[in-house]
Design an enzyme around this catalytic site. Structure first.
Site, PDB file in Angstrom:
ATOM      1  CE  LYS A 147      20.846 -43.531  50.060  1.00 42.03           C
ATOM      2  NZ  LYS A 147      21.403 -44.517  50.915  1.00 42.03           N
TER       3      LYS A 147
ATOM      4  N   GLY B  56      23.269 -34.340  54.591  1.00 41.72           N
ATOM      5  CA  GLY B  56      24.503 -35.021  54.193  1.00 41.72           C
ATOM      6  C   GLY B  56      25.564 -34.015  53.803  1.00 41.72           C
ATOM      7  CB  SER B  57      28.634 -34.528  51.875  1.00 36.72           C
ATOM      8  OG  SER B  57      28.110 -35.082  50.689  1.00 36.72           O
TER       9      SER B  57
ATOM     10  N   GLY C 250      24.777 -32.528  48.286  1.00 36.64           N
ATOM     11  CA  GLY C 250      23.737 -31.486  48.301  1.00 36.64           C
ATOM     12  C   GLY C 250      23.758 -30.673  47.009  1.00 36.64           C
TER      13      GLY C 250
ATOM     14  CD  GLU D 218      21.522 -30.636  59.121  1.00 35.41           C
ATOM     15  OE1 GLU D 218      22.739 -30.351  58.988  1.00 35.41           O
ATOM     16  OE2 GLU D 218      21.112 -31.557  59.835  1.00 35.41           O
TER      17      GLU D 218
ATOM     18  CB  CYS E 110      26.076 -31.388  60.628  1.00 33.95           C
ATOM     19  SG  CYS E 110      24.451 -31.764  61.257  1.00 33.95           S
TER      20      CYS E 110
ATOM     21  CD  GLU F  69      31.041 -31.183  58.317  1.00 31.56           C
ATOM     22  OE1 GLU F  69      30.834 -31.533  57.146  1.00 31.56           O
ATOM     23  OE2 GLU F  69      30.138 -31.018  59.150  1.00 31.56           O
TER      24      GLU F  69
HETATM   25  P1  ADP Z   1      28.445 -38.330  54.266  1.00 35.76           P
HETATM   26  O1  ADP Z   1      29.703 -37.705  53.775  1.00 35.76           O
HETATM   27  O2  ADP Z   1      27.959 -37.820  55.552  1.00 35.76           O
HETATM   28  O3  ADP Z   1      28.419 -39.820  54.112  1.00 35.76           O
HETATM   29  P2  ADP Z   1      26.808 -38.149  51.948  1.00 35.76           P
HETATM   30  O4  ADP Z   1      26.311 -36.866  51.423  1.00 35.76           O
HETATM   31  O5  ADP Z   1      27.784 -38.923  51.147  1.00 35.76           O
HETATM   32  O6  ADP Z   1      27.330 -37.768  53.373  1.00 35.76           O
HETATM   33  O7  ADP Z   1      25.614 -39.125  52.322  1.00 35.76           O
HETATM   34  C1  ADP Z   1      24.426 -38.717  52.918  1.00 35.76           C
HETATM   35  C2  ADP Z   1      23.293 -39.502  52.324  1.00 35.76           C
HETATM   36  O8  ADP Z   1      23.225 -39.192  50.940  1.00 35.76           O
HETATM   37  C3  ADP Z   1      23.440 -41.014  52.397  1.00 35.76           C
HETATM   38  O9  ADP Z   1      22.174 -41.618  52.548  1.00 35.76           O
HETATM   39  C4  ADP Z   1      24.011 -41.349  51.040  1.00 35.76           C
HETATM   40  O10 ADP Z   1      23.749 -42.678  50.628  1.00 35.76           O
HETATM   41  C5  ADP Z   1      23.270 -40.386  50.164  1.00 35.76           C
HETATM   42  N1  ADP Z   1      23.947 -40.081  48.895  1.00 35.76           N
HETATM   43  C6  ADP Z   1      25.253 -40.157  48.600  1.00 35.76           C
HETATM   44  N2  ADP Z   1      25.469 -39.811  47.317  1.00 35.76           N
HETATM   45  C7  ADP Z   1      24.256 -39.492  46.787  1.00 35.76           C
HETATM   46  C8  ADP Z   1      23.799 -39.037  45.512  1.00 35.76           C
HETATM   47  N3  ADP Z   1      24.639 -38.833  44.497  1.00 35.76           N
HETATM   48  N4  ADP Z   1      22.487 -38.809  45.363  1.00 35.76           N
HETATM   49  C9  ADP Z   1      21.620 -38.961  46.384  1.00 35.76           C
HETATM   50  N5  ADP Z   1      21.983 -39.400  47.599  1.00 35.76           N
HETATM   51  C10 ADP Z   1      23.281 -39.654  47.813  1.00 35.76           C
END
Ligand code: ADP
Length: 478
Positions: free
Chosen positions: A173, A226-227, A231, A248, A282, A377
């Protein structure tokens, strides 16, 4: 004209069961570039079923045949580098050179893991003369891959290549802002001969689709980039399901310059380290720690060099309006902490609806590491410069962060560089370079930057689990 981007499931496009689409605008120009499928848990279920159905066949292919397919995919990525770069540019607005570099890096992941399909190896264990005992590593089955928007194709390749090489099937995804290149990657995999269902992509919102992937009973391992907040959420879900998760996450990495360093090179690399991809990386080097006797000189040089960089031509925009506003809020917070930028601190955008989200390279001087701007960050081209006196101070300041992804050290004293490298709490440390980290170099964090490792041979450990087989040997009748 915008394009409809559908899921890629079972070797075919799949329309979203919601019949709903998310509009994507190029953040540089505001142009509507794609209507992206808004997936649902039921779409995830379709993809997971396909991946589950394909897993036995994929696992039972000779590894060399899997490797051959990975290599053909790498060649196809190279062949279509302009097309893939175009998709990346449409979604992210990034400069072409950057997008092309990303595509090349993506091909390299497939090539590298193609060469490692016979790894990881098992052992034979000398336990008992009446037993033959051996270990070997097996794929998990279906792996979920959730990636962010900053280096979309590259991040997808970074996780999918080792997962597939090790014999897993994938449900990936991408971030909702940058869906196109990952779908095209999976299409290309099908076109070059990957069996249907081996590489699936589901699009849509994170909370809806991403979480459904982690919750799906067929999914046995997840790689997330991601964030920190997401995470943590996924950490809870994975704990409930007792499945392995690699995370990561973010960084606020320290780049430490001692006074005996090659200062010109250190300044140039420091600029690259915080501005590349507009700081939306990152592993950006966003805290510049400089020994006090060269502090003014080095920060002046950094500002001079960074001042020549154009946000729109060289760096690219912030990915979304939300991200743009977030960087602007950081400027306000810095002002509230009594700081005035010595460079930038401004947007460079034109007011295009849905685009023009440019931020000038920005440097704050005389920052205390406890300040908000030194701890948070930002994910923009923003550098804080902090003075230090001794090696001990440098290490203390570098490690005074919730993050620990990478670190940089500039010194001609090898002993000192190695001492400090040993003390830095980070998964990768660069000495006299701000490395871009080749495919071969294991990458991942300490502390809130996550756990698990991507890249390198080590990544394969995270996409396989170990089995030990104990065979009793029948003795001949005497
Ligand atoms: P960023 O702040 O870099 O956008 P996110 O952590 O929000 O980072 O997003 C990174 C990835 O995680 C994206 O593919 C996003 O759609 C997905 N994502 C966001 N929220 C969720 C969640 N609750 N569960 C799983 N995946 C998520």
């Amino acid at each position: 004209m915008s394009l409809r981007v559908q899921h890629w499931v079972g070797g075919k496009p799949l329309a979203p069961s919601s019949a709903d689409w998310l509009q994507r605008h190029n953040p540089a120009t505001g142009e509507l570039v794609a209507d992206v499928a808004r997936g649902t848990p039921s779409d995830v279920d379709r993809a997971a079923e396909e991946a589950e159905g394909a897993k036995r066949g994929w696992r039972r292919l000779r590894p060399a045949e899997r490797g051959r397919l990975l290599n053909v995919l790498a060649a196809e990525i190279r062949e279509r580098h302009e097309e893939l770069a175009d998709l990346e540019i449409a979604d992210s607005g990034k400069p072409r050179g950057l997008a092309l570099g990303e595509v090349e890096g993506s091909a390299a992941y497939f090539e590298y893991y193609a060469s490692l399909v016979n790894l990881p190896l098992g052992d034979t264990l000398d336990v008992d003369p009446d037993q033959h005992v051996f270990t070997h590593r097996e794929p998990y089955g279906v792996v979920g891959v959730i990636t962010p928007w900053n280096l979309p194709l590259n991040q997808a390749a970074r996780a999918c290549a080792p997962a597939l090489a090790a014999g897993n099937t994938v449900v990936a995804k991408p971030a909702e802002a940058t869906s196109q290149s990952t779908v095209r990657l999976a299409q290309l995999a099908t076109e070059v001969g990957f069996p249907d269902g081996v590489f699936n992509v589901v699009l849509g919102n994170g909370a809806e689709v991403g979480e459904a992937i982690v919750r799906h009973p067929h999914v046995r391992k997840v790689a997330f980039t991601g964030s920190v907040a997401v995470g943590q959420t996924l950490g809870h879900v994975a704990a409930d399901r007792i499945i392995p998760l690699s995370l990561e996450l973010g960084g606020k990495s320290a780049n430490i310059v001692f006074s005996d360093a090659d200062l010109d090179l250190a300044a140039r690399e420091a600029v690259r380290g915080f501005t590349a991809n507009s700081g939306q990386v990152c592993s950006a080097g966003t805290r510049l720690l400089v020994q006090r006797d060269i502090y003014d000189e080095l920060v002046d040089t950094v500002c001079e060099l960074a001042g020549k960089i154009s946000a729109d031509n060289d760096l690219g925009p912030m990915i979304t309006e939300n991200q743009y506003q977030q960087v602007k809020r950081c400027f306000d917070e810095a002002r509230d902490e009594g700081l005035t930028p010595v460079l930038g601190g401004r947007t460079a955008g034109t007011d295009i609806p849905h685009g023009g989200y440019f931020i000038e390279p920005t440097v704050y001087k005389d920052v205390d590491n406890s300040m908000h701007i030194a701890q948070k960050e930002i994910f923009g081209p923003v550098l804080v410069a902090i003075a230090f006196d001794t090696e001990t101070d440098a290490v203390r300041i570098a490690n005074d962060s919730q993050y620990g992804l990478v670190g940089g050290i500039w010194s001609r004293d090898v002993s000192r560089a190695l001492r400090v490298a040993g003390e830095i709490e980070a998964g990768q440390v660069f000495v006299n370079t701000w490395s871009t980290g080749a495919v071969e170099t294991p990458f991942g964090g300490h502390k809130h930057s996550g756990y698990g490792r991507e890249k390198g041979i080590e990544a394969l450990d995270h996409y396989t689990h170990l089995k030990c087989v104990i065979v009793a040997l029948e003795q001949p009748q005497r």
